[in-house]
Design a protein around this motif. Structure first.
Motif, PDB file in Angstrom:
ATOM      1  N   VAL A   5      -6.951   7.709  -3.590  1.00 21.03           N
ATOM      2  CA  VAL A   5      -6.814   6.511  -3.999  1.00 21.03           C
ATOM      3  C   VAL A   5      -6.263   6.300  -5.139  1.00 21.03           C
ATOM      4  O   VAL A   5      -4.899   6.207  -5.237  1.00 21.03           O
ATOM      5  CB  VAL A   5      -6.670   5.465  -3.245  1.00 21.03           C
TER       6      VAL A   5
ATOM      7  N   ARG B 126      -2.072   7.439  -6.015  1.00 14.81           N
ATOM      8  CA  ARG B 126      -2.002   6.363  -6.079  1.00 14.81           C
ATOM      9  C   ARG B 126      -0.725   6.332  -5.060  1.00 14.81           C
ATOM     10  O   ARG B 126       0.647   6.128  -5.177  1.00 14.81           O
ATOM     11  CB  ARG B 126      -1.170   6.220  -7.360  1.00 14.81           C
TER      12      ARG B 126
ATOM     13  N   ILE C 115      -0.787   3.892   3.446  1.00 10.82           N
ATOM     14  CA  ILE C 115      -1.278   4.452   4.275  1.00 10.82           C
ATOM     15  C   ILE C 115      -0.809   4.140   5.534  1.00 10.82           C
ATOM     16  O   ILE C 115      -0.960   3.095   6.011  1.00 10.82           O
ATOM     17  CB  ILE C 115      -2.557   4.163   3.297  1.00 10.82           C
TER      18      ILE C 115
ATOM     19  N   CYS D 155      -8.630   2.723   5.059  1.00  7.15           N
ATOM     20  CA  CYS D 155      -7.920   1.292   4.230  1.00  7.15           C
ATOM     21  C   CYS D 155      -8.987   0.521   2.683  1.00  7.15           C
ATOM     22  O   CYS D 155      -8.117  -0.537   2.562  1.00  7.15           O
ATOM     23  CB  CYS D 155      -8.620   0.815   5.574  1.00  7.15           C
TER      24      CYS D 155
ATOM     25  N   SER E  18     -10.535   1.371   0.628  1.00 12.20           N
ATOM     26  CA  SER E  18     -10.369   2.062  -0.815  1.00 12.20           C
ATOM     27  C   SER E  18      -9.296   1.881  -1.005  1.00 12.20           C
ATOM     28  O   SER E  18      -8.650   1.244  -2.509  1.00 12.20           O
ATOM     29  CB  SER E  18     -10.284   4.005  -0.893  1.00 12.20           C
ATOM     30  N   GLY E  19      -8.360   2.099  -0.415  1.00 16.16           N
ATOM     31  CA  GLY E  19      -6.588   1.081  -0.432  1.00 16.16           C
ATOM     32  C   GLY E  19      -6.708  -0.168  -0.954  1.00 16.16           C
ATOM     33  O   GLY E  19      -5.804  -0.883  -1.525  1.00 16.16           O
TER      34      GLY E  19
ATOM     35  N   VAL F 223      -2.216  -1.685  -1.924  1.00 18.87           N
ATOM     36  CA  VAL F 223      -1.715  -0.362  -1.541  1.00 18.87           C
ATOM     37  C   VAL F 223      -1.408  -0.936   0.384  1.00 18.87           C
ATOM     38  O   VAL F 223      -2.349  -1.557   1.054  1.00 18.87           O
ATOM     39  CB  VAL F 223      -2.341   1.021  -1.214  1.00 18.87           C
TER      40      VAL F 223
ATOM     41  N   ILE G 233      -0.719  -0.831   4.068  1.00 18.05           N
ATOM     42  CA  ILE G 233      -1.574  -0.105   4.931  1.00 18.05           C
ATOM     43  C   ILE G 233      -1.053  -0.518   6.618  1.00 18.05           C
ATOM     44  O   ILE G 233      -0.636  -1.461   6.719  1.00 18.05           O
ATOM     45  CB  ILE G 233      -3.618  -0.293   5.339  1.00 18.05           C
TER      46      ILE G 233
END
Length: 84
Positions: free
Chosen positions: A31, A35, A39, A51, A53-54, A59, A61
């Motif tokens: 991630v 970038r 996701i 999820c 990590s984002g 981010v 998801i």
């Protein structure tokens, strides 16, 4: 690019703690490096580390179930076959 799974089928729950931490660290590295803006995941084994990590990077998801993927593939096939 390979995404590590947090738990393999039949793997013990005790060992899965370590593999989940490794998969989360690898997903966090991906991630940070890539970038992504979105996701899209469909499997709990790979979805949970991605999820997690984002989430800090805001981010978007999306979790897609197998039934939705299958429906989209059938719809695409139907549309492609109906073209003249």
């Amino acid at each position: 690019m390979q995404i590590y799974r947090s738990r393999e089928v039949g793997q013990s729950y005790i060992i899965s703690i370590g593999t989940t931490l490794i998969a989360t660290a690898h997903a966090l590295w991906l991630v940070i490096r890539i970038r992504p803006q979105v996701i899209i995941c469909n499997d709990p084994g790979t979805c949970i580390p991605l999820c997690a990590s984002g989430f800090p990077f805001k981010v978007c998801i999306t979790h897609v179930t197998y039934n939705i993927v299958l429906t989209i593939l059938i719809l695409n096939r139907t549309l492609l076959q109906s073209e003249p």
